[in-house]
Design an enzyme around this catalytic site. Structure first.
Site, mmCIF file in Angstrom:
data_model
loop_
_atom_site.group_PDB
_atom_site.id
_atom_site.type_symbol
_atom_site.label_atom_id
_atom_site.label_comp_id
_atom_site.label_asym_id
_atom_site.label_seq_id
_atom_site.Cartn_x
_atom_site.Cartn_y
_atom_site.Cartn_z
ATOM 1 N N ALA A 27 0.808 -1.223 0.000
ATOM 2 C CA ALA A 27 0.000 0.000 0.000
ATOM 3 C C ALA A 27 0.836 1.265 0.000
ATOM 4 C CB ALA A 27 -0.943 -0.006 1.205
ATOM 5 N N SER A 28 2.153 1.142 -0.190
ATOM 6 C CA SER A 28 2.974 2.344 -0.131
ATOM 7 C C SER A 28 2.842 3.191 -1.393
ATOM 8 C CB SER A 28 4.443 1.995 0.133
ATOM 9 O OG SER A 28 4.952 1.186 -0.903
ATOM 10 N N ARG A 29 2.399 2.591 -2.488
ATOM 11 C CA ARG A 29 2.235 3.385 -3.714
ATOM 12 C C ARG A 29 1.262 2.704 -4.674
ATOM 13 N NH1 ARG A 29 7.696 2.379 -7.128
ATOM 14 N NH2 ARG A 29 7.564 0.132 -7.102
ATOM 15 N N SER A 60 -3.892 -10.290 -12.428
ATOM 16 C CA SER A 60 -3.461 -9.555 -13.610
ATOM 17 C C SER A 60 -4.016 -10.148 -14.888
ATOM 18 C CB SER A 60 -1.932 -9.581 -13.703
ATOM 19 O OG SER A 60 -1.485 -9.052 -14.938
ATOM 20 N N TYR A 120 5.854 -13.876 -13.713
ATOM 21 C CA TYR A 120 4.776 -12.965 -13.309
ATOM 22 C C TYR A 120 3.425 -13.516 -13.774
ATOM 23 C CZ TYR A 120 2.067 -8.663 -12.707
ATOM 24 O OH TYR A 120 1.119 -7.745 -12.316
ATOM 25 N N LYS A 168 0.430 -14.887 -11.227
ATOM 26 C CA LYS A 168 -0.902 -14.291 -11.207
ATOM 27 C C LYS A 168 -1.978 -15.315 -11.603
ATOM 28 C CE LYS A 168 0.184 -10.064 -9.946
ATOM 29 N NZ LYS A 168 -0.304 -9.471 -8.695
ATOM 30 N N ASP A 187 8.591 -8.623 4.520
ATOM 31 C CA ASP A 187 8.930 -9.172 3.214
ATOM 32 C C ASP A 187 7.978 -10.346 3.002
ATOM 33 O OD1 ASP A 187 9.938 -10.399 0.992
ATOM 34 O OD2 ASP A 187 11.971 -10.680 1.795
#
Length: 263
Positions: free
Chosen positions: A24-26, A155, A168, A172, A72
């Site tokens: 949630a930092s960005r 995704s 990736y 997902k 982490d």
């Protein structure tokens, strides 16, 4: 978070709800946190390394009972103690949003086997095992409390393929399947599980690709001729977290601007 009912704008109300958002930092995570806070929720902002960005998210949130936690997600023990610490502090988690993710290039033709292995491990640990382990701990708590909601951010790449970042796409796709398995396992316990699958979104994570030579081609993948705004993904997450969406459990909601269609 507002929705329309009978042509009237209604506010989705999350007062007295605790919502945990990973990554949630960005980007999308920050927007999801912001929208939940606007709707009255107490938000738990998870971040991994970027404490400065997480502080900024926290400062952006309406209300003042919010919490910042770090772990982490690739470290199973750290995930467990973060869940424990969060529950000690908040007493409950009503909604878990598994949003944190990493994306690394490792094209098969040009990547060394060492790099390939490292990329696969990091990606699968963060994007799939992290959400699985965090869900395990949060589910334990939700079972005792009599219910809850889990929303996993997956995704378009799970369906469309990720030629330069196969781990990736695989992670997902795994998260989609995990969501559906959990939806079946947990419905009898009043725990509802959803997946939201965005295409490209205007975030820091995508910025270099979107501003590069591929940018225009990416935008034209959608007939809307643009990528998603973080608020468009966050709006879907809030809708799913709200009351009245129980029967959507197990769904994978595509938010890709018709750039990839499946049926």
């Amino acid at each position: 978070g507002r929705i329309m009912k009978d042509g009237v704008e209604m506010k989705i109300d999350f007062s007295d709800r605790v919502v945990m958002v990973t990554g949630a930092s960005r980007g999308i995570g920050r927007e999801i946190a912001r929208r939940f806070a606007d709707s009255g929720a107490r938000v738990v902002v998870h971040f991994h390394k970027n404490s400065q960005a997480a502080e900024q998210t926290l400062a952006d949130l309406a209300g003042n009972s919010h919490l910042m936690v770090s772990a982490d997600l690739a470290d199973a023990a750290a995930v467990g103690s973060m869940a424990e610490k969060t529950l000690k502090e908040t007493g409950k988690i009503d909604v878990l949003v598994n949003n944190a993710g990493v994306y690394e290039f490792h094209p098969v033709a040009t990547t060394s086997f060492e790099e390939w292995q490292r990329s696969w491990e990091k990606t699968l640990f963060t994007n799939l095992l992290g959400p699985a382990h965090l869900s395990f701990h949060v589910v334990r708590h939700m079972l005792k409390r009599g219910g809850g909601k889990i929303i996993n951010i997956t995704s378009r790449g799970a369906f469309r393929g990720e030629p330069d970042a196969p781990a990736y796409g695989a992670s997902k796709a795994g998260l989609n399947a995990f969501s559906q398995s959990m939806a079946q396992a947990l419905a009898p316990h009043n725990i509802l599980v959803y997946a939201v699958a965005p295409g490209f979104v205007e975030t820091d994570m995508a910025a270099s690709v979107l501003s590069g030579p591929q940018g225009d081609a990416i935008r034209t993948q959608s007939p809307l001729n643009r990528v998603a705004r973080p608020a468009e993904v966050a709006g879907v997450v809030l809708f799913l977290a709200a009351d009245g969406t129980d029967y959507l459990t197990g769904s994978i909601i595509d938010v890709n601007g018709a750039s990839y269609l499946r049926s």
